[in-house]
Design a protein around this motif. Structure first.
Motif, mmCIF file in Angstrom:
data_model
loop_
_atom_site.group_PDB
_atom_site.id
_atom_site.type_symbol
_atom_site.label_atom_id
_atom_site.label_comp_id
_atom_site.label_asym_id
_atom_site.label_seq_id
_atom_site.Cartn_x
_atom_site.Cartn_y
_atom_site.Cartn_z
ATOM 1 N N ALA A 22 0.831 -1.208 0.000
ATOM 2 C CA ALA A 22 0.000 0.000 0.000
ATOM 3 C C ALA A 22 0.865 1.257 0.000
ATOM 4 C CB ALA A 22 -0.941 -0.006 1.198
ATOM 5 N N ILE A 23 1.937 1.227 0.764
ATOM 6 C CA ILE A 23 2.844 2.374 0.806
ATOM 7 C C ILE A 23 3.506 2.568 -0.562
ATOM 8 C CG2 ILE A 23 4.975 3.273 1.828
ATOM 9 C CD1 ILE A 23 4.050 1.836 4.446
ATOM 10 N N ALA A 24 3.940 1.476 -1.176
ATOM 11 C CA ALA A 24 4.560 1.556 -2.497
ATOM 12 C C ALA A 24 3.589 2.114 -3.532
ATOM 13 C CB ALA A 24 5.062 0.185 -2.925
ATOM 14 N N VAL A 25 2.345 1.671 -3.493
ATOM 15 C CA VAL A 25 1.335 2.162 -4.436
ATOM 16 C C VAL A 25 1.108 3.664 -4.229
ATOM 17 C CG1 VAL A 25 -1.113 2.038 -5.039
ATOM 18 C CG2 VAL A 25 0.212 -0.065 -4.767
ATOM 19 N N ALA A 26 1.045 4.091 -2.967
ATOM 20 C CA ALA A 26 0.837 5.511 -2.679
ATOM 21 C C ALA A 26 2.009 6.347 -3.202
ATOM 22 C CB ALA A 26 0.654 5.724 -1.179
ATOM 23 N N PHE A 27 3.223 5.906 -2.921
ATOM 24 C CA PHE A 27 4.397 6.634 -3.410
ATOM 25 C C PHE A 27 4.446 6.640 -4.927
ATOM 26 C CE2 PHE A 27 6.333 6.291 0.864
ATOM 27 C CZ PHE A 27 6.792 7.586 0.983
ATOM 28 N N SER A 28 4.156 5.515 -5.549
ATOM 29 C CA SER A 28 4.173 5.446 -7.008
ATOM 30 C C SER A 28 3.156 6.400 -7.607
ATOM 31 C CB SER A 28 3.872 4.020 -7.481
ATOM 32 O OG SER A 28 4.910 3.158 -7.115
ATOM 33 N N GLY A 29 1.979 6.461 -6.990
ATOM 34 C CA GLY A 29 0.948 7.362 -7.487
ATOM 35 C C GLY A 29 1.395 8.811 -7.458
ATOM 36 N N LEU A 30 2.072 9.212 -6.376
ATOM 37 C CA LEU A 30 2.578 10.586 -6.306
ATOM 38 C C LEU A 30 3.717 10.806 -7.291
ATOM 39 C CD1 LEU A 30 2.514 11.263 -2.472
ATOM 40 C CD2 LEU A 30 0.967 12.161 -4.212
ATOM 41 N N HIS A 31 4.551 9.814 -7.450
ATOM 42 C CA HIS A 31 5.673 9.927 -8.385
ATOM 43 C C HIS A 31 5.168 10.072 -9.822
ATOM 44 C CE1 HIS A 31 9.689 9.428 -9.961
ATOM 45 N NE2 HIS A 31 9.258 8.483 -10.770
ATOM 46 N N GLU A 32 4.091 9.381 -10.133
ATOM 47 C CA GLU A 32 3.525 9.426 -11.481
ATOM 48 C C GLU A 32 2.694 10.677 -11.726
ATOM 49 O OE1 GLU A 32 1.454 5.721 -11.818
ATOM 50 O OE2 GLU A 32 3.313 4.554 -11.766
ATOM 51 N N ASP A 33 2.328 11.378 -10.670
ATOM 52 C CA ASP A 33 1.508 12.584 -10.803
ATOM 53 C C ASP A 33 2.141 13.720 -9.986
ATOM 54 O OD1 ASP A 33 -0.452 14.490 -11.078
ATOM 55 O OD2 ASP A 33 -2.091 13.211 -10.388
ATOM 56 N N PRO A 34 3.246 14.273 -10.496
ATOM 57 C CA PRO A 34 3.952 15.301 -9.732
ATOM 58 C C PRO A 34 3.116 16.549 -9.444
ATOM 59 C CG PRO A 34 4.998 14.957 -11.878
ATOM 60 C CD PRO A 34 3.907 13.945 -11.735
#
Length: 75
Positions: A22-34
């Motif tokens: 869940a943490i990885a998904v959250a970080f990835s989502g922010l990384h993909e949407d700066p």
């Protein structure tokens, strides 16, 4: 914990199950949407700057006054 739940979803991301995936998904989502990440950071910063130590102290004083003036619960 703390402000995270209060700030979500516009100033933070709160996770119901804070496991690694869940943490990885959250970080990835922010990384993909700066732009979303920047907007969240800007809103969190603005909130924190508006509520400095003087504001916090005044809020605690008001809460203590309310508590002191409130009737005691029946035993």
């Amino acid at each position: 914990v703390g402000y995270v739940a209060d700030w979500a979803p516009d100033r933070a991301i709160a996770l119901d199950q804070p496991d690694g995936k869940a943490i990885a998904v959250a970080f990835s989502g922010l990384h993909e949407d700066p732009s979303r990440a920047r907007a969240m950071a800007d809103k969190a910063k603005a909130w924190a700057l508006e509520r400095d130590a003087s504001w916090v102290a005044a809020r605690f004083e008001a809460l203590y006054r309310e508590t002191a003036g409130a009737p005691k619960p029946a035993s």
